[in-house]
Enzyme design. Structure first.
Site, mmCIF file in Angstrom:
data_model
loop_
_atom_site.group_PDB
_atom_site.id
_atom_site.type_symbol
_atom_site.label_atom_id
_atom_site.label_comp_id
_atom_site.label_asym_id
_atom_site.label_seq_id
_atom_site.Cartn_x
_atom_site.Cartn_y
_atom_site.Cartn_z
ATOM 1 N N GLY A 14 0.847 -1.206 0.000
ATOM 2 C CA GLY A 14 0.000 0.000 0.000
ATOM 3 C C GLY A 14 0.876 1.247 0.000
ATOM 4 O O GLY A 14 1.822 1.331 0.774
ATOM 5 N N ALA A 25 15.350 10.911 -0.825
ATOM 6 C CA ALA A 25 16.490 10.840 0.108
ATOM 7 C C ALA A 25 17.448 9.719 -0.279
ATOM 8 O O ALA A 25 18.671 9.887 -0.247
ATOM 9 C CB ALA A 25 15.972 10.635 1.533
ATOM 10 N N ARG A 75 1.308 -5.121 -6.051
ATOM 11 C CA ARG A 75 1.380 -6.357 -5.260
ATOM 12 C C ARG A 75 1.734 -7.479 -6.235
ATOM 13 O O ARG A 75 1.301 -7.476 -7.359
ATOM 14 C CB ARG A 75 0.063 -6.559 -4.522
ATOM 15 C CG ARG A 75 -0.098 -5.435 -3.459
ATOM 16 C CD ARG A 75 -1.208 -5.620 -2.488
ATOM 17 N NE ARG A 75 -1.048 -4.787 -1.305
ATOM 18 C CZ ARG A 75 -1.814 -3.743 -0.997
ATOM 19 N NH1 ARG A 75 -2.766 -3.379 -1.807
ATOM 20 N NH2 ARG A 75 -1.618 -3.044 0.126
ATOM 21 N N ASP A 106 5.123 -4.624 6.240
ATOM 22 C CA ASP A 106 5.758 -5.874 6.692
ATOM 23 C C ASP A 106 5.812 -6.933 5.599
ATOM 24 O O ASP A 106 6.763 -7.724 5.533
ATOM 25 C CB ASP A 106 5.053 -6.401 7.950
ATOM 26 C CG ASP A 106 3.579 -6.710 7.717
ATOM 27 O OD1 ASP A 106 2.932 -5.963 6.941
ATOM 28 O OD2 ASP A 106 3.071 -7.695 8.277
ATOM 29 N N THR A 128 4.092 2.840 5.225
ATOM 30 C CA THR A 128 2.689 2.438 5.324
ATOM 31 C C THR A 128 1.972 3.417 6.256
ATOM 32 O O THR A 128 2.577 3.927 7.192
ATOM 33 C CB THR A 128 2.531 1.010 5.896
ATOM 34 O OG1 THR A 128 1.132 0.740 6.129
ATOM 35 C CG2 THR A 128 3.291 0.812 7.198
ATOM 36 N N ASP A 130 -0.392 2.554 8.188
ATOM 37 C CA ASP A 130 -0.973 1.792 9.308
ATOM 38 C C ASP A 130 -0.221 1.919 10.619
ATOM 39 O O ASP A 130 -0.773 1.592 11.673
ATOM 40 C CB ASP A 130 -1.049 0.302 8.942
ATOM 41 C CG ASP A 130 -1.944 0.062 7.741
ATOM 42 O OD1 ASP A 130 -1.823 -1.004 7.102
ATOM 43 O OD2 ASP A 130 -2.746 0.959 7.411
ATOM 44 N N ASP A 132 1.895 -0.062 11.723
ATOM 45 C CA ASP A 132 1.887 -1.417 12.317
ATOM 46 C C ASP A 132 3.236 -2.107 12.166
ATOM 47 O O ASP A 132 3.308 -3.342 12.079
ATOM 48 C CB ASP A 132 0.787 -2.272 11.663
ATOM 49 C CG ASP A 132 0.969 -2.389 10.146
ATOM 50 O OD1 ASP A 132 0.250 -3.205 9.526
ATOM 51 O OD2 ASP A 132 1.837 -1.664 9.587
ATOM 52 N N ARG A 174 -5.858 -1.533 8.444
ATOM 53 C CA ARG A 174 -5.816 -2.975 8.204
ATOM 54 C C ARG A 174 -6.197 -3.714 9.492
ATOM 55 O O ARG A 174 -7.306 -3.516 9.984
ATOM 56 C CB ARG A 174 -4.440 -3.428 7.686
ATOM 57 C CG ARG A 174 -4.518 -4.709 6.850
ATOM 58 C CD ARG A 174 -3.153 -5.176 6.405
ATOM 59 N NE ARG A 174 -2.604 -4.326 5.359
ATOM 60 C CZ ARG A 174 -2.733 -4.581 4.059
ATOM 61 N NH1 ARG A 174 -3.439 -5.626 3.666
ATOM 62 N NH2 ARG A 174 -2.171 -3.814 3.153
ATOM 63 N N HIS A 218 -24.001 15.793 20.694
ATOM 64 C CA HIS A 218 -23.573 14.995 19.524
ATOM 65 C C HIS A 218 -22.373 14.158 19.961
ATOM 66 O O HIS A 218 -21.693 14.487 20.941
ATOM 67 C CB HIS A 218 -23.163 15.905 18.353
ATOM 68 C CG HIS A 218 -21.951 16.715 18.657
ATOM 69 N ND1 HIS A 218 -22.016 17.881 19.390
ATOM 70 C CD2 HIS A 218 -20.638 16.509 18.410
ATOM 71 C CE1 HIS A 218 -20.798 18.366 19.542
ATOM 72 N NE2 HIS A 218 -19.938 17.537 18.967
ATOM 73 N N GLU A 225 -11.111 -0.148 10.744
ATOM 74 C CA GLU A 225 -11.684 -1.159 9.843
ATOM 75 C C GLU A 225 -11.443 -2.578 10.368
ATOM 76 O O GLU A 225 -12.235 -3.488 10.145
ATOM 77 C CB GLU A 225 -11.118 -1.018 8.440
ATOM 78 C CG GLU A 225 -9.628 -1.231 8.347
ATOM 79 C CD GLU A 225 -9.101 -1.081 6.935
ATOM 80 O OE1 GLU A 225 -9.892 -1.116 5.976
ATOM 81 O OE2 GLU A 225 -7.880 -0.926 6.777
ATOM 82 N N GLN A 254 -7.422 8.657 2.910
ATOM 83 C CA GLN A 254 -6.382 8.642 3.948
ATOM 84 C C GLN A 254 -5.003 8.337 3.374
ATOM 85 O O GLN A 254 -3.995 8.450 4.061
ATOM 86 C CB GLN A 254 -6.740 7.581 5.000
ATOM 87 C CG GLN A 254 -8.036 7.867 5.731
ATOM 88 C CD GLN A 254 -8.588 6.645 6.428
ATOM 89 O OE1 GLN A 254 -8.288 6.389 7.587
ATOM 90 N NE2 GLN A 254 -9.417 5.874 5.734
#
Ligand code: ADP
Ligand code: F6P
Length: 322
Positions: A14, A25, A75, A106, A128, A130, A132, A174, A218, A225, A254
């Site tokens: 992604g 760089a 991918r 990863d 990424t 994420d 993660d 993810r 509110h 997700e 995003q």
């Protein structure tokens, strides 16, 4: 081990904002250190197809501020196979490339690890949204993705206040809840649903009803997700307490836009660090920044370590959103 003379760089998995800053760089640091630098188009698929071109200082001009990746990404199922990995290593040797910088998550790191085992020196950069990836405080793109979610929630809060409504916002990540946590805390979300923390929608419905009775006009509910679908959460809450939330699924917005200065600086530091580590004879490692310090950690350790979820931050978010 022979000195590194020719390096290549690719982006994989992604995409994320700041990948271009990282590519810039790697290319400029490599050239400044006297190396030849090659760009590989479309990740491991492009590697197998030999989509390799020499880069110069101008190849990466005017991209620092751009989201996405000029090297594109893809991918590649074939590269999941030993034969595909061997073909990838052979393609690099055919182009006399001594080392490869892989910018991705990863999964991409696992590919880089395989190339390293086949004798191609590799270094990984955590690209990424994420966040993660272990052994780095933040991944390249995370800060920008969080800022996009916070901006979206600011906008939603305006209209939710006007109509005294509840908003359910589904965000990416993810299988992890880091984007939901940081964006939820930064935007004062009343509820943050993440896969790392068990929750009961009936209890949440009761809490929302209680807040409304206390005058809270509110609420914002952020759903990672990996914890569920925003629409389904909204339907359940309507069933349990009749509040009829409006749902927004932020999706791939995003993943776009200009990287924040934080992501640009992180990417620039890591790209240059990867090049200097390769020149120093290091390989088979993932680069990161921990408490401001540049680190390089074996792929094997990184891909087998789950990034800890910050429960202290989660509890703070819940405490302050009463
Ligand atoms: P990310 O790097 O963002 O986690 P993916 O998991 O989709 O993204 O991985 C990107 C690419 O990395 C895959 O399409 C594949 O080519 C390669 N890859 C993923 N996992 C492995 C693996 N276990 N071994 C070799 N290559 C892999
Ligand atoms: O890994 C980054 C990410 O944006 C995840 O947060 C999300 O679930 C996934 O990629 C979406 O993948 P794709 O862009 O292939 O739809």
């Amino acid at each position: 081990m022979a000195a590194v003379k020719r390096i290549a760089v690719l982006t994989s998995g992604g995409d994320s904002q700041g990948m271009n800053a990282a590519v810039r760089a790697v290319v400029r640091s490599g050239l400044v250190h006297g190396l030849e630098v090659y760009g590989i188009q479309r990740g491991y698929q492009g590697l197998l197809n030999g989509e390799i071109r020499e880069m110069d200082l101008r190849s990466v001009g005017d991209i620092l501020q751009r989201g996405g990746t000029i090297l594109q990404t893809a991918r590649c199922q074939e590269f999941m196979t030993p034969e595909g990995q061997r073909r990838g290593a052979e393609m690099l040797r055919k182009h006399n490339i001594d080392a490869l910088v892989v910018i991705g998550g990863d999964g991409s790191y696992r590919g880089a690890q395989k190339l390293n085992e086949l004798g191609i020196r590799t270094m990984g950069l955590p690209g990424t949204i994420d966040n993660d990836i272990a052994f780095t405080d933040f991944t390249i793109g995370f800060d920008t993705a969080v800022s996009i979610v916070v901006d979206a929630i600011n906008k939603l809060r305006d209209t939710m206040t006007s109509h005294e409504r509840t908003s359910v916002v589904e965000v990416m990540g993810r299988h992890c809840g880091h984007i939901a946590l940081y964006a939820g805390l930064a935007s004062g979300a009343e509820v943050i649903l993440v896969p790392e923390v068990p929750f009961d929608l009936r209890e949440i419905a009761a809490k929302l009803r209680e807040s409304a009775e206390k005058g809270k006009r509110h609420s914002i509910i952020v759903v990672a997700e990996g914890a569920g679908k925003g629409e389904e959460v909204a339907k359940k809450l309507t069933e349990f307490c009749g509040i009829e939330p409006r749902t927004t699924v932020l999706g791939h917005i995003q993943r776009g836009g200009s990287p924040t200065h934080n992501d640009r600086i992180l990417a620039s530091r890591l790209g240059d660090f990867a090049v200097r580590r390769l020149i120093a004879g290091d390989s088979g490692k993932a680069c990161g920044v921990i408490k401001g310090e540049l680190v390089a950690t074996d792929f094997d350790i990184v891909v087998n370590t789950k990034k800890p979820f910050d429960m202290e931050l989660y509890e703070l978010a819940m405490r302050l959103s009463q």
